[in-house]
Design a protein around this motif. Structure first.
Motif, mmCIF file in Angstrom:
data_model
loop_
_atom_site.group_PDB
_atom_site.id
_atom_site.type_symbol
_atom_site.label_atom_id
_atom_site.label_comp_id
_atom_site.label_asym_id
_atom_site.label_seq_id
_atom_site.Cartn_x
_atom_site.Cartn_y
_atom_site.Cartn_z
ATOM 1 N N HIS A 158 0.856 -1.361 0.002
ATOM 2 C CA HIS A 158 -0.045 0.021 0.344
ATOM 3 C C HIS A 158 0.815 1.271 0.063
ATOM 4 C CE1 HIS A 158 -4.096 -1.929 0.638
ATOM 5 N NE2 HIS A 158 -3.241 -2.838 1.347
ATOM 6 N N SER A 159 0.462 2.209 -0.820
ATOM 7 C CA SER A 159 1.149 3.453 -0.771
ATOM 8 C C SER A 159 0.763 4.289 0.469
ATOM 9 C CB SER A 159 0.669 3.993 -2.095
ATOM 10 O OG SER A 159 -0.490 4.714 -2.053
ATOM 11 N N SER A 160 1.419 5.409 0.487
ATOM 12 C CA SER A 160 0.872 6.454 1.812
ATOM 13 C C SER A 160 -0.489 6.874 1.440
ATOM 14 C CB SER A 160 1.815 7.656 2.170
ATOM 15 O OG SER A 160 3.038 7.203 2.322
ATOM 16 N N GLY A 161 -0.980 6.896 0.387
ATOM 17 C CA GLY A 161 -2.208 7.510 0.141
ATOM 18 C C GLY A 161 -3.360 6.279 0.466
ATOM 19 N N LEU A 182 -6.976 3.591 6.950
ATOM 20 C CA LEU A 182 -6.975 4.248 8.287
ATOM 21 C C LEU A 182 -7.821 5.403 8.703
ATOM 22 C CD1 LEU A 182 -3.232 3.266 9.207
ATOM 23 C CD2 LEU A 182 -5.160 1.749 8.998
ATOM 24 N N GLY A 183 -8.176 6.167 7.650
ATOM 25 C CA GLY A 183 -8.945 7.509 7.965
ATOM 26 C C GLY A 183 -8.347 8.491 8.414
ATOM 27 N N ILE A 184 -6.791 8.577 8.132
ATOM 28 C CA ILE A 184 -6.007 9.553 8.345
ATOM 29 C C ILE A 184 -5.486 10.406 7.018
ATOM 30 C CG2 ILE A 184 -5.405 8.680 10.613
ATOM 31 C CD1 ILE A 184 -2.821 7.551 9.549
ATOM 32 N N GLN A 230 -0.117 12.863 5.171
ATOM 33 C CA GLN A 230 1.080 13.418 5.688
ATOM 34 C C GLN A 230 1.266 12.699 7.140
ATOM 35 O OE1 GLN A 230 3.086 15.774 4.503
ATOM 36 N NE2 GLN A 230 4.403 15.448 5.979
ATOM 37 N N THR A 231 0.177 12.378 7.724
ATOM 38 C CA THR A 231 0.266 11.812 9.263
ATOM 39 C C THR A 231 0.845 10.254 8.789
ATOM 40 O OG1 THR A 231 -1.719 12.804 9.839
ATOM 41 C CG2 THR A 231 -1.046 10.813 11.121
ATOM 42 N N VAL A 232 0.679 9.558 7.798
ATOM 43 C CA VAL A 232 1.237 8.361 7.411
ATOM 44 C C VAL A 232 2.519 8.602 7.203
ATOM 45 C CG1 VAL A 232 1.066 6.449 5.797
ATOM 46 C CG2 VAL A 232 -1.225 7.380 6.449
#
Length: 266
Positions: free
Chosen positions: A218-221, A227-229, A232-234
């Motif tokens: 999985h990419s950050s996006g 995760l519903g965040i 940038q937080t990832v």
């Protein structure tokens, strides 16, 4: 009227007659190969409380199953998109790898180190749910034998016979049993415990969760959406994760985590 021994219906009849016997899986595969072109099959049962069980396999290309026992069944399955269908309790039906895989699956280390080595270039699976907590996947692939992906016509035929294939799967393997509940959070929690005991690295629940999703491709996006965040937080969590593990790349994360997957206790 002259009998035609190679009629698809004849092979289906043989498979139905072999239900609840050891001959079923082979005859089932023979029927499927008369419906559309297939290079190989891997029939697996996934459970809630233990590693998958290999029910049947066949391939002309030996690399397809070369490491299925040594690597896949011992822990790599936890990163596989088809196992994710089991965790997510996907309904019975036919699923194609390219449609269910994470957005960076073909760029992750699991794909490079294990999946690509099987020579599979396309794969689909009939999924049946024969008992609570159990799903049986009849994976059908195209590999180096043909080097061709499934065509639109192949997929049309695969979808057309899905109700029959799934019904047969559920009838044949209705005796399989599983207990308990199983989710991605169980894997990440077990990973946290193992990396602490083996490497004295104390990950937070969120860091371990993100580590597992990164390993799956999985990419950050994509992680952010799941995760519903925010993305940038990832990225912040990923930086913290890499810093704690004293690594700087996904490849290093895979090298650190992969040996632990075979030792996890749920």
């Amino acid at each position: 009227m002259r009998d035609l021994p190679n009629l698809t219906e004849n092979f289906l009849g043989h498979a139905i007659a072999a239900l609840n016997t050891e001959d079923f899986a082979g005859l089932f595969f023979q029927w499927l190969t008369r419906c559309f072109e297939i290079d190989n099959t891997t029939m697996l049962a996934y459970f809630q409380n233990r590693a998958p069980q290999l029910l049947f396999s066949h391939a002309h290309e030996p690399r397809v199953h070369d490491r299925i026992v040594s690597d896949y069944l011992t822990g790599a399955y936890l990163l596989d998109p088809f196992h994710a269908l089991h965790i997510e309790r996907a309904p019975a039906g036919v699923y194609r790898m390219r449609d269910i895989a994470p957005d960076q699956f073909t760029r992750n280390e699991y794909h490079a180190v294990y999946y690509q080595e099987t020579t599979l270039c396309d794969e689909l699976a009939y999924v049946g749910c024969p008992a609570p907590g159990v799903s049986v996947h009849v994976c059908l692939g195209r590999d180096a034998s043909s080097g061709r992906a499934f065509s639109a016509r192949d997929m049309e035929r695969a979808l057309r016979i899905a109700p029959i294939a799934c019904a047969l799967i559920e009838r044949q393997w209705s005796g399989l049993r599983s207990t308990g509940d199983f989710r991605d959070s169980d894997v990440s929690a077990a990973l946290r415990r193992r990396i602490m005991s083996d490497h004295a690295i104390a990950l937070t629940e969120r860091q371990a969760e993100i580590a597992l999703l990164v390993l799956k491709g999985h990419s950050s996006g994509s992680i952010a959406m799941r995760l519903g965040i925010s993305p940038q937080t990832v990225k912040v969590f990923r930086k913290q994760l890499y810093r704690k593990c004293a690594i700087s790349s996904q490849a290093e994360l895979f090298s650190l985590m992969m040996p632990l997957l075979s030792t996890l206790e749920f």
